[in-house]
Motif scaffolding. Sequence first.
Motif, PDB file in Angstrom:
ATOM      1  N   UNK A 123      30.234  31.110  37.591  1.00 46.51           N
ATOM      2  CA  UNK A 123      28.575  30.580  37.182  1.00 46.51           C
ATOM      3  C   UNK A 123      28.617  29.017  37.176  1.00 46.51           C
ATOM      4  N   UNK A 124      29.759  28.490  36.603  1.00 47.06           N
ATOM      5  CA  UNK A 124      29.912  26.946  36.415  1.00 47.06           C
ATOM      6  C   UNK A 124      30.016  26.350  37.861  1.00 47.06           C
ATOM      7  N   UNK A 125      30.667  27.211  38.805  1.00 48.17           N
ATOM      8  CA  UNK A 125      30.782  26.691  40.179  1.00 48.17           C
ATOM      9  C   UNK A 125      29.691  26.583  40.622  1.00 48.17           C
ATOM     10  N   UNK A 126      28.717  27.891  40.693  1.00 46.28           N
ATOM     11  CA  UNK A 126      27.561  27.890  41.227  1.00 46.28           C
ATOM     12  C   UNK A 126      26.363  26.549  40.819  1.00 46.28           C
ATOM     13  N   UNK A 127      26.480  26.557  39.636  1.00 48.86           N
ATOM     14  CA  UNK A 127      25.731  25.370  38.960  1.00 48.86           C
ATOM     15  C   UNK A 127      26.213  24.068  39.651  1.00 48.86           C
ATOM     16  N   UNK A 128      27.567  23.830  39.941  1.00 46.71           N
ATOM     17  CA  UNK A 128      28.010  22.466  40.273  1.00 46.71           C
ATOM     18  C   UNK A 128      27.419  22.580  41.764  1.00 46.71           C
ATOM     19  N   UNK A 129      27.673  23.415  42.395  1.00 47.38           N
ATOM     20  CA  UNK A 129      27.341  23.619  43.760  1.00 47.38           C
ATOM     21  C   UNK A 129      26.047  23.214  43.969  1.00 47.38           C
ATOM     22  N   UNK A 130      24.943  23.939  43.092  1.00 47.58           N
ATOM     23  CA  UNK A 130      23.486  23.601  43.445  1.00 47.58           C
ATOM     24  C   UNK A 130      23.358  21.939  43.145  1.00 47.58           C
ATOM     25  N   UNK A 131      23.819  21.628  42.118  1.00 48.24           N
ATOM     26  CA  UNK A 131      23.629  20.253  41.865  1.00 48.24           C
ATOM     27  C   UNK A 131      24.061  19.097  42.981  1.00 48.24           C
ATOM     28  N   UNK A 132      25.332  19.575  43.344  1.00 52.89           N
ATOM     29  CA  UNK A 132      25.713  18.796  44.879  1.00 52.89           C
ATOM     30  C   UNK A 132      24.949  18.686  45.812  1.00 52.89           C
ATOM     31  N   UNK A 133      24.317  20.043  46.244  1.00 47.38           N
ATOM     32  CA  UNK A 133      23.762  19.887  47.326  1.00 47.38           C
ATOM     33  C   UNK A 133      22.470  19.463  46.988  1.00 47.38           C
ATOM     34  N   UNK A 134      21.732  19.565  45.928  1.00 47.57           N
ATOM     35  CA  UNK A 134      20.364  19.177  45.621  1.00 47.57           C
ATOM     36  C   UNK A 134      20.735  17.286  45.681  1.00 47.57           C
ATOM     37  N   UNK A 135      21.652  16.902  45.476  1.00 45.45           N
ATOM     38  CA  UNK A 135      21.878  15.324  45.511  1.00 45.45           C
ATOM     39  C   UNK A 135      22.684  14.725  46.727  1.00 45.45           C
ATOM     40  N   UNK A 136      23.018  15.890  47.488  1.00 53.69           N
ATOM     41  CA  UNK A 136      23.806  15.376  48.711  1.00 53.69           C
ATOM     42  C   UNK A 136      25.276  14.921  48.659  1.00 53.69           C
ATOM     43  N   UNK A 137      25.800  15.530  47.581  1.00 55.97           N
ATOM     44  CA  UNK A 137      27.186  15.088  47.113  1.00 55.97           C
ATOM     45  C   UNK A 137      28.179  16.235  47.660  1.00 55.97           C
ATOM     46  N   UNK A 138      29.205  15.694  48.251  1.00 54.33           N
ATOM     47  CA  UNK A 138      30.226  16.576  48.977  1.00 54.33           C
ATOM     48  C   UNK A 138      31.122  16.939  48.017  1.00 54.33           C
ATOM     49  N   UNK A 139      31.868  18.307  47.862  1.00 55.91           N
ATOM     50  CA  UNK A 139      32.900  18.744  47.213  1.00 55.91           C
ATOM     51  C   UNK A 139      33.469  19.713  48.055  1.00 55.91           C
ATOM     52  N   UNK A 140      34.800  20.225  47.721  1.00 61.74           N
ATOM     53  CA  UNK A 140      35.348  21.362  48.523  1.00 61.74           C
ATOM     54  C   UNK A 140      36.244  22.036  47.554  1.00 61.74           C
ATOM     55  N   UNK A 141      36.272  23.445  47.911  1.00 64.94           N
ATOM     56  CA  UNK A 141      37.158  24.265  46.947  1.00 64.94           C
ATOM     57  C   UNK A 141      38.594  23.822  47.596  1.00 64.94           C
ATOM     58  N   UNK A 142      39.635  23.784  46.436  1.00 63.45           N
ATOM     59  CA  UNK A 142      41.002  23.220  46.898  1.00 63.45           C
ATOM     60  C   UNK A 142      41.893  23.864  46.153  1.00 63.45           C
ATOM     61  N   UNK A 143      43.239  23.926  46.320  1.00 62.92           N
ATOM     62  CA  UNK A 143      44.445  24.518  45.682  1.00 62.92           C
ATOM     63  C   UNK A 143      44.082  25.998  45.523  1.00 62.92           C
TER      64      UNK A 143
END
Length: 316
Positions: free
Chosen positions: A31-51
Amino acid sequence: MKKNLSEIFPDRRREYESEPTLRQAQLIILRILKIVDYICRKHNISYWLESGTLLGAVRHGGFIPWDDDIDIGMTREDYNRFLSIAKDELPDDLFVENLDTTEYAGNTWTQIKDRKSKIVIWGQENQHPGLYIDIFPYDSYSSNPFRRVFIEKLYKLLYINVYAINAPLKKPYFKGKNAVINAIKLLLKMVFFVFAIFNKDVIYKLNLKTRDKRIKRMDKNPKINYGYGTDVLNWDKVFKAEKIFPLKTMKFEDGEFLVPNDVDYVLRVFFGDDYMQLPPESKRVYHNKMIKTILPEEEVRKINKGFYYNKGEIDL
């Protein structure tokens, strides 16, 4: 906006009570990941799953079965942008923990923590105990080997070597594989004795004194090499920019999340060519000593007391 995110991503932990404890924890941090993903997409912030999270996506279609956290990476620019808005956009039951929000963070990266759960990690007893995801800043490293090693990576390499040299010998000391491993460790302690007299905590503090200057300098580097931030001492991985960008999407559990462009290459760097093979059962271990996914209100208040945003106590 906080109220809306709580409605879009409701806390359903009580619906998971019939699941094993580790699986309950995984669903909470998903759930935390989904919320972070939502915020990032809303603000055009890139992230990626790693490790290990990226490995789980590829090998298991979700969590590695014995994993109890989630790891994502961001360029330093996107990392700073995310942190500038996260406290205002996250639901009230999540908490941004880093060295700017609490003196107890311990890590130089950021963790987004759940306020209503408890996970006890070896050596992290003073930190906020909530279940969490890790967010790692990635800096752009110089192509000049001297500058990269002796300026940008100096404290990182010192810390890793000191940690390795000072690691305790394995018991039983003189039986089977332990005898060979311990003999090598003793030899290394003698050859690299200068590292053995250092204290990793001293290196950690020295790193913090100069990290802002190093980060500012590195921001001027051409964006061709990305690796764990110069202040992230525990790991030393660097990738060509084209191995990470442009980002793609991949299934993880019941969602689609961003991953590096060349997933196979990145996983080989992290885990070796045989990353698809399961490790022996003795290596399938998790980070925690204890997990509690549902806490009484009194304990929720207790674990959040003493953690601060801008020197003001967190509202519950």
